[in-house]
Enzyme design. Structure first.
Site, PDB file in Angstrom:
ATOM      1  CG  HIS A 146      -1.940  -1.056   1.267  1.00 26.81           C
ATOM      2  ND1 HIS A 146      -2.816  -1.287   0.231  1.00 26.81           N
ATOM      3  CD2 HIS A 146      -2.228  -1.983   2.228  1.00 26.81           C
ATOM      4  CE1 HIS A 146      -3.602  -2.319   0.553  1.00 26.81           C
ATOM      5  NE2 HIS A 146      -3.258  -2.758   1.745  1.00 26.81           N
ATOM      6  CG  ASP A 181      -2.781  -8.406   1.216  1.00 28.11           C
ATOM      7  OD1 ASP A 181      -1.891  -8.482   2.081  1.00 28.11           O
ATOM      8  OD2 ASP A 181      -3.847  -7.765   1.371  1.00 28.11           O
ATOM      9  CG  HIS A 183      -6.398  -5.245   2.270  1.00 31.57           C
ATOM     10  ND1 HIS A 183      -5.832  -6.089   3.201  1.00 31.57           N
ATOM     11  CD2 HIS A 183      -7.497  -4.706   2.857  1.00 31.57           C
ATOM     12  CE1 HIS A 183      -6.559  -6.056   4.318  1.00 31.57           C
ATOM     13  NE2 HIS A 183      -7.575  -5.227   4.137  1.00 31.57           N
ATOM     14  CG  ASP A 269      -4.611  -9.743   4.188  1.00 28.98           C
ATOM     15  OD1 ASP A 269      -4.371 -10.355   3.130  1.00 28.98           O
ATOM     16  OD2 ASP A 269      -4.412  -8.518   4.331  1.00 28.98           O
TER      17      ASP A 269
END
Ligand SMILES: [Zn+2]
Length: 479
Positions: A146, A181, A183, A269
């Protein structure tokens, strides 16, 4: 599909520095660097360290980090501490950092050293692939997808992935980035949004979820148009559903793009039962993605990422370390894993149970999604090639976002969701003229692709990065 077996006798490399696992975001922050210590204890308990080369990352310098990140941002990260943060309130706001216990990206003790070390593993791994030392490198402490050029986000401050890809671009025409991931891999996508030298493919939960980006229509811009692929998914993705979209999309990507190196963000995650996630993958389902890509026999840098139920993160990355070594691990955890920690006492097993949560991704939705992405991929021209660059690609260091975007910065991965406003091209709103967008958006400037007949003119010298080889016993002794 690619069925070539890994024929290389090169060592599999595992980057690890126990020092790095002692840093703490503090204040109950869900991101725990300690999970990589748990991972490595399991890896060692299963005896996997004998089958690979353990390496300690060489910490990266300020200048090396500035190959992607903005000078003022890096200097701020080097200067701010929990003790002096009051003096930096304006910059903290601007760069999206906050106080321990309040922000996703707190100012914590020793944080810059922590960034230097995990970044060292990822760039060092890219260097080993560049100079032909290894075709499979792991750095589970990396994968901070990110982080933006001049902004921290979602527990990520320095984007080791972008820096590692820039390193790979010194020797490789085309680099593929794959993000599993839960996200969206927004920081990496953004950095390479306008180039065809890097293709980014992100599978993620989309809709009312951090960071809010990654719609299927966001496909890249300019030279990078169609070289960003987004696979937006809903809650409850299970192994079969994931495989249903992952395999055909990646098969097509591999055939069309023919990458010379692959970088994976293996955030855990997306596993069932993650504290922040909402997918329902087993270790086998998660690992299958990495194993599927490995069959294409392209050098691969495998990084960590998110993962907030620590005991399962360690299980997942240990399992995947085994699979990358072609080892099947016994489901009974090694005795040594209980000696110091009680993390694995819940089941005493390596593999995890999935749940009976509802899968909100209907077969019809997945079918349509897959079809539309395959159509997008079929419009790609034959694999582009580019002039090799003699030096690291130069970046514009204009880090200012248009004023209106300042308000949409930030947002918490743990605590809240924000959305980024985009136009129909999937481009962040701003008043920049065409051609200046990349810099404003935080993309890197990479020499564009050239027709395939333009052969590389230069060969680069040996990779300069010196990496210390760590004695395996040293790691064991410290446990
Ligand atoms: Zn994540």
């Amino acid at each position: 599909m690619g069925t070539k077996q890994q024929s290389s006798h090169k060592p599999v490399v595992y980057f690890y520095d126990e020092e790095m696992t002692n840093y703490n975001y503090g204040g109950g922050n869900p991101m725990r660097p300690h999970r990589v210590r748990l991972t490595t204890n399991l890896v060692d308990g299963y005896g996997l360290t004998q089958h690979m080369r353990l390496m300690r990352p060489n910490p990266k310098t300020r200048e090396e980090i500035m190959n992607f990140h903005a000078d003022d941002y890096v200097d701020f990260l080097m200067s701010v501490t929990p003790e002096n943060q009051e003096e930096f309130m304006l910059q903290m706001r601007r760069f999206n950092l906050g106080a321990v216990g309040e922000a996703d990206c707190p100012v914590f003790d020793g944080m810059f050293e922590y960034f230097q070390i995990y970044t060292g593993g990822s760039i060092g791994g890219a260097g080993l692939i560049n100079d032909g030392t290894s075709d499979v490198v792991m750095n589970w402490s990396g994968g901070m997808h990110h982080a933006k050029k001049g902004e921290a986000s979602g527990f990520c401050y320095i984007n080791d992935i972008v820096l590692a890809i820039l390193e790979l671009l010194k020797e490789h025409q085309r680099v593929l980035y794959v993000d599993i991931d839960i996200h969206h891999g927004d920081g990496v996508e953004e950095a390479f949004y306008t180039t065809d030298r890097v293709m980014t493919v992100s599978f993620h939960k989309y809709g009312d979820f951090f960071p809010g980006t990654g719609a299927v229509g966001d496909i890249g811009h300019g030279h990078g148009k169609r070289y960003a692929v987004n696979v937006p998914l809903d809650n409850g993705m299970d192994d079969a559903s994931y495989k249903y979209v992952f395999e055909p999309i990646m098969e097509e990507v591999m055939q069309r793009y023919q990458p010379q190196a692959i970088v994976i963000c293996g955030g855990a995650d997306s596993l069932s039962g993650d504290k922040l996630g909402c997918f329902n993958l087993s270790l086998e389902g998660h690992s299958h993605c990495i194993e599927f890509l490995k069959k294409f026999n392209v050098p691969m840098l495998v990084l960590g990422g998110g993962g907030y139920t620590m005991r399962n993160v360690a299980r997942c990355w240990c399992y995947e370390t085994g699979r990358l070594l072609n080892k099947d691990l016994d489901d009974a955890l090694p005795e040594s894993s209980y000696e110091e920690y009680d993390y694995f006492m819940d089941t005493h097993r390596l593999r995890i149970e999935t749940s009976n949560m509802k899968n909100s991704n209907t077969r019809t939705y997945l079918e349509e999604l897959k079809t539309s992405i395959l159509e997008q991929l079929r419009e790609l021209p034959p694999a582009p090639s580019a002039h090799m660059v003699k030096k690291p690609p130069k970046q514009e260091m204009n880090d200012e976002l248009p004023e209106e975007d300042m308000d949409i910065r930030g947002g918490g991965q743990a605590f809240e969701d924000r959305r980024v406003v985009k136009d129909e091209d999937g481009y962040v709103s701003g008043d920049d003229a065409e051609g200046n967008e990349g810099a404003a958006r935080g993309t890197v400037e990479v020499e564009p692709a050239m027709p395939a007949e333009h052969k590389p003119e230069t060969s680069l010298g040996p990779h300069e990065d010196s990496i210390q080889i760590m004695d395996v016993d040293e790691v064991k002794a410290d446990n």
